[in-house]
Motif scaffolding. Structure first.
Motif, mmCIF file in Angstrom:
data_model
loop_
_atom_site.group_PDB
_atom_site.id
_atom_site.type_symbol
_atom_site.label_atom_id
_atom_site.label_comp_id
_atom_site.label_asym_id
_atom_site.label_seq_id
_atom_site.Cartn_x
_atom_site.Cartn_y
_atom_site.Cartn_z
ATOM 1 N N LEU A 1 -7.804 -8.917 7.611
ATOM 2 C CA LEU A 1 -7.516 -7.739 6.873
ATOM 3 C C LEU A 1 -8.455 -6.561 7.079
ATOM 4 O O LEU A 1 -8.133 -5.493 6.745
ATOM 5 N N LEU A 2 -9.504 -6.780 7.647
ATOM 6 C CA LEU A 2 -10.500 -5.699 8.025
ATOM 7 C C LEU A 2 -9.772 -5.206 9.337
ATOM 8 O O LEU A 2 -9.954 -3.731 9.550
ATOM 9 N N HIS B 1 -7.522 5.557 2.550
ATOM 10 C CA HIS B 1 -7.478 5.587 1.025
ATOM 11 C C HIS B 1 -5.838 5.959 0.577
ATOM 12 O O HIS B 1 -5.599 7.309 0.355
ATOM 13 N N SER C 1 -6.617 -5.040 9.918
ATOM 14 C CA SER C 1 -5.520 -4.507 9.387
ATOM 15 C C SER C 1 -5.359 -4.590 7.823
ATOM 16 O O SER C 1 -5.285 -5.582 7.425
ATOM 17 N N ASN C 2 -5.336 -3.352 7.229
ATOM 18 C CA ASN C 2 -5.561 -3.408 5.675
ATOM 19 C C ASN C 2 -4.099 -4.219 4.962
ATOM 20 O O ASN C 2 -4.399 -4.568 3.664
ATOM 21 N N ARG D 1 0.715 -1.174 0.007
ATOM 22 C CA ARG D 1 -0.032 0.144 0.046
ATOM 23 C C ARG D 1 0.905 1.305 -0.092
ATOM 24 O O ARG D 1 0.458 2.442 0.277
ATOM 25 N N ILE E 1 -12.441 -2.922 1.945
ATOM 26 C CA ILE E 1 -11.156 -2.811 2.221
ATOM 27 C C ILE E 1 -10.756 -1.955 1.102
ATOM 28 O O ILE E 1 -10.940 -2.561 -0.141
ATOM 29 N N ASP E 2 -10.329 -0.837 1.259
ATOM 30 C CA ASP E 2 -9.368 -0.142 0.088
ATOM 31 C C ASP E 2 -8.147 -0.623 -0.226
ATOM 32 O O ASP E 2 -7.079 -0.464 0.651
ATOM 33 N N GLN E 3 -7.792 -1.235 -1.342
ATOM 34 C CA GLN E 3 -6.490 -1.525 -1.652
ATOM 35 C C GLN E 3 -5.832 -2.632 -0.491
ATOM 36 O O GLN E 3 -4.923 -2.186 -0.016
ATOM 37 N N PRO E 4 -6.327 -3.718 -0.298
ATOM 38 C CA PRO E 4 -5.911 -4.572 0.492
ATOM 39 C C PRO E 4 -4.646 -5.272 0.176
ATOM 40 O O PRO E 4 -4.492 -5.298 -0.952
ATOM 41 N N HIS E 5 -3.694 -5.219 1.063
ATOM 42 C CA HIS E 5 -2.373 -5.943 0.767
ATOM 43 C C HIS E 5 -2.144 -7.165 1.552
ATOM 44 O O HIS E 5 -2.157 -7.040 2.861
#
Length: 823
Positions: free
Chosen positions: A516-517, A658, A519-520, A458, A576-580
């Motif tokens: 992931l929710l 974001h 921690s992105n 990210r 999730i915006d742009q999950p890594h």
């Protein structure tokens, strides 16, 4: 054991001149307070020769200390200026780094088993042969050489003055001396390349264990001429049997097909890989002596086309340009294959070897001067199984040739030199290798690459918006030290306050979503991934189907908004915006191979995984503490933690919601290289498409994408503050990704079956492929297959009908036994 500092200094001042730069290299070096064996290398200039002995005195043990014979490019001094350091793969001197040829080495070794020191009598035989050579060369007019006792043999060093590219002159000179070799000592014809390293006098030769009859010895200088004269090029040409500086490569003008690019590539591949013992034995040749250089012979027979030439003489399979069976000369492996199997017809030999899998594969590409080779047409012979299920006891080759795959050669595990990435990854690897109880380069690399992937998640992207998220699977058996790289990563994340981003095993895809929710960006380090894969493949009720589906969706959503399922207690879906997600899994090789299935290979997950074969575990050592992470590593990790793209470190609350990742640019030549890779992989995809090969289509569709991700990670590791994707990063990433694709296709070819009977067929083929000479006695093969005799006969019959195997008689100690050989 003390070094002889005076001898070291004298040797270096004899070999080199003022303003010269040279490399010193230590093999199997072990530093104090460590048991990690590695290569140490450093570059020294003439003015600092006196510091070399002190630099070499710091090792607890080593196998050998060497020096380049010829002066190197002075710019290389910047790699390690007048000091030694652990060498990265590919960082030592190559032929292109040599300025000019200064010395010709005539290296005389005693004949003995490989990997051990010589006895006194063996060493004496080498000395006698070396003196015979020196006398013979003196009679031709050559000046006196510098004479060195290497510890096991004797070396003659003749001063020359030739360009780096000498047209093969030095190689031909050594081959001209080869016939004086005896049953007791021989001349090494392989020491002709410009970047050749030579044992440094004054240091110890420690080949094998030190025992009373075969002791370790120190290398010494026997004699240095009062005046060191340069051997004229005219004398060298006379020795080599050439004149007017003409090329010394063997004349193959009568075989014009052999001179074309295809034949040369095939010949080189065969020369490097082929085991020629079965071929020689098949035609009646016998091994006379086993050593680093093999001597073969056969008694002359009246009906033998070579008896007039050989009639019981010996010859040597290590020369690349002498014609096959030329009297008292060596030959290339390809040359003898052509002579014995095809009557000297190089074109026919090339065609046969292509069918056997030698030469270029479909993944070779034109990058940095490497020329690709198109795949064989559909009507060319194929020995690969392409079986369709009729019933559990029958399999057949498809009558439709368009469905037949060209056989894919096994590229083997990734070479260790492919694990070199400067910057953070190298630092983490060094720490891991120094402190792991059983250091393993592949595991250290896998852990460090996964850490870099997480830290830059990210945060960065390619200009085409690819993200650094990777799925990495290390194949390692029990006891290889799989847990230590995970501990290093866990400790780094703990130190920078990211422990909540660590994940362990997962039982479902939904569990990954929930993590992931919170921690992105997540780093999942999952041992026993083979178990997860097996459960997916053999899950008839599809209870675990969500795992590969969610893993795939998360992978492709790294640059998008990912919707999470709606739970019973919720009214609206979460996003999730742009999950890594970085996945670092380990698996046992055997169970992983058995878990492979057609579904896994074609759903895209396998093509996105980077699979690294670890091999055997390293030598044990007294470990340090994984808690004591070096501060330079932590400083870089903290930098990534605090880095807010778009704001250049200014912080801000919006980043977590974001992010605006930094676009890491390609250099101009790097862009051209990645475009070349794209064209090549697209071409291979189209070839797979015409064959209706879904597995190959899937693999080739992701090769270039994987290379771009790897190049991005390379850039972030090399220079985290100002990353740039260079040509070198792209070339490294391309080679890595191409190797991965070929390995995937080979595994698919070797393990993925369409029914149980097909699986047993593949298993039998693997047994033969891994056997000496690709053949086994029937009773041994039946025992290895562990099946009923009737079922075994059905397998053998089917594979013989498909021209995969053939019956052969295999010699044993008492009498020949029936067996089978892989065609």
């Amino acid at each position: 054991m003390q070094l002889n500092a005076e001898t070291i200094t004298t040797a270096l001042k004899t070999l080199f001149e003022p303003s010269d730069v040279f490399e010193v290299r230590v093999l199997d070096a072990v530093l104090p307070n460590s048991n990690w064996q590695h290569v140490e290398s450093g570059y020294f200039d003439y003015d600092h020769i006196d510091v070399v002995p002190n630099a070499l005195a710091n090792f607890k043990s080593y196998a050998g200390m060497y020096v380049t014979l010829n002066p190197v490019n002075p710019d290389l001094l910047a790699r390690a200026a007048n000091r030694l350091k652990p060498a990265k793969r590919g960082d030592t001197t190559s032929d292109g780094d040599i300025l000019r040829r200064r010395w010709m080495l005539v290296d005389v070794d005693p004949v003995r088993p490989a990997g051990i020191s010589a006895t006194d009598s063996e060493k004496s035989a080498a000395f006698d042969l070396a003196m015979e050579c020196a006398d013979g060369l003196a009679s031709m007019g050559l000046p006196k050489p510098m004479i060195v006792d290497s510890g096991n043999g004797t070396q003659l060093l003749y001063r020359i003055d030739l360009p780096t590219d000498d047209g093969g002159l030095i190689q031909q000179c050594l081959q001209a001396l080869q016939p004086v070799s005896t049953d007791s000592a021989h001349i090494d014809v392989s020491v002709h390349n410009p970047a050749r390293i030579c044992r440094l006098p004054g240091t110890w030769n420690r080949k094998g264990d030190h025992i009373e009859t075969r002791p370790h010895r120190i290398s010494e200088i026997f004699e240095i001429p009062e005046k060191i004269s340069v051997v004229s090029e005219e004398l060298l040409n006379s020795l080599a049997g050439t004149s007017n500086n003409e090329s010394v490569v063997a004349d193959n003008s009568d075989n014009s097909d052999f001179s074309d690019l295809t034949s040369n590539i095939v010949a080189d591949d065969y020369n490097q890989q082929a085991d020629i013992r079965p071929l020689l034995e098949k035609h009646g040749w016998k091994l006379k002596n086993e050593s680093d250089q093999q001597y073969w012979w056969r008694p002359g027979k009246a009906d033998d086309q070579h008896s007039a030439t050989y009639n019981g003489e010996v010859f040597y399979p290590f020369s690349d340009n002498a014609e096959p069976f030329e009297q008292n000369k060596g030959y290339s492996r390809f040359g003898v294959f052509a002579a014995l199997e095809h009557g000297g017809d190089f074109s026919a030999a090339t065609s046969a070897l292509l069918d056997m899998g030698y030469g270029p594969q479909i993944d070779e590409m034109a990058i940095s001067g490497i020329v690709g080779m198109p795949v064989k047409p559909n009507d060319s012979p194929s020995h690969n199984l392409n079986l369709f299920e009729n019933n559990s006891h029958n399999c057949q080759i498809s009558a439709d040739n368009s469905n037949n795959e060209s056989e894919i050669a096994d590229p083997g595990p990734i070479p260790e030199h492919m694990f070199d990435i400067p910057g953070l990854i190298q630092q983490v690897m060094d720490f891991t290798l120094t402190n792991a109880p059983y250091p393993n380069v592949g595991l250290a690399f896998s852990g460090a690459l996964a850490l870099q992937s997480y830290l830059s998640g990210r945060k960065v992207r390619t200009p085409g918006d690819l993200r650094p998220n990777i799925y990495l699977l290390a194949l390692a058996s029990s006891g290889t030290g799989k847990d230590f790289p995970r501990k290093v990563n866990s400790r780094v994340l703990f130190e920078i306050g990211h422990v909540s981003a660590l994940g362990d095993k997962f039982a479902s895809g939904e569990g990954i979503q929930d993590a992931l929710l919170r921690s992105n960006a997540m780093l999942f380090q999952n041992d026993e991934m083979d178990g997860v894969l097996r459960q997916i493949n053999f899950d008839k009720e599809n209870k675990r189907e969500s795992i590969p589906t969610i893993l795939l969706t998360l992978y492709t959503s790294a640059n998008d908004v990912y919707p999470v399922r709606v739970k019973a207690s919720q009214k609206d879906a979460q996003h999730i915006d742009q999950p890594h997600l970085t996945l670092f899994g380990t698996a046992t090789p055997q169970y992983f191979y058995e878990s492979l299935s057609q579904r896994m290979l074609t759903n895209g997950l396998f093509a996105r995984m980077m699979i690294i074969d670890i091999g055997t575990r390293g030598h044990g050592q007294t470990p340090g503490s994984p808690r004591d992470i070096p501060e330079p590593i932590l400083n870089i990790a903290r930098w990534w933690s605090e880095f807010s793209p778009g704001r250049r470190g200014a912080g801000g609350n919006l980043y977590a919601i974001h992010p605006e990742p930094l676009a890491v640019p390609f250099e101009a030549d790097a862009t051209e290289a990645i475009e070349s890779l794209q064209q090549k992989t697209d071409s291979n995809w189209r070839i797979a498409d015409t064959r209706n090969d879904e597995v190959a289509r899937t693999a080739w569709s992701r090769t270039c994408e994987n290379a771009k991700k790897l190049a991005l990670l390379y850039a972030c590791s090399e220079n985290h503050e100002n990353p740039m994707i260079t040509l070198y990063a792209v070339e490294w990433a391309s080679k890595f990704a191409l190797h991965q694709t070929q390995r995937q296709l080979f595994l698919a070819q070797s393990y993925v079956a369409e029914n149980p009977f097909h699986s047993e067929c593949l298993k039998l083929i693997r047994k033969l492929r891994n056997a000496p000479g690709k053949q086994m006695q029937r009773q041994h093969l039946l025992r290895a297959m562990r099946c009923k005799s009737g079922d075994f006969d059905q397998l053998v019959s089917t594979l013989m009908q498909q021209n995969e195997i053939e019956p052969v008689e295999i010699p044993s100690k008492t009498k020949s036994a029936m067996g089978y050989k892989l065609i």
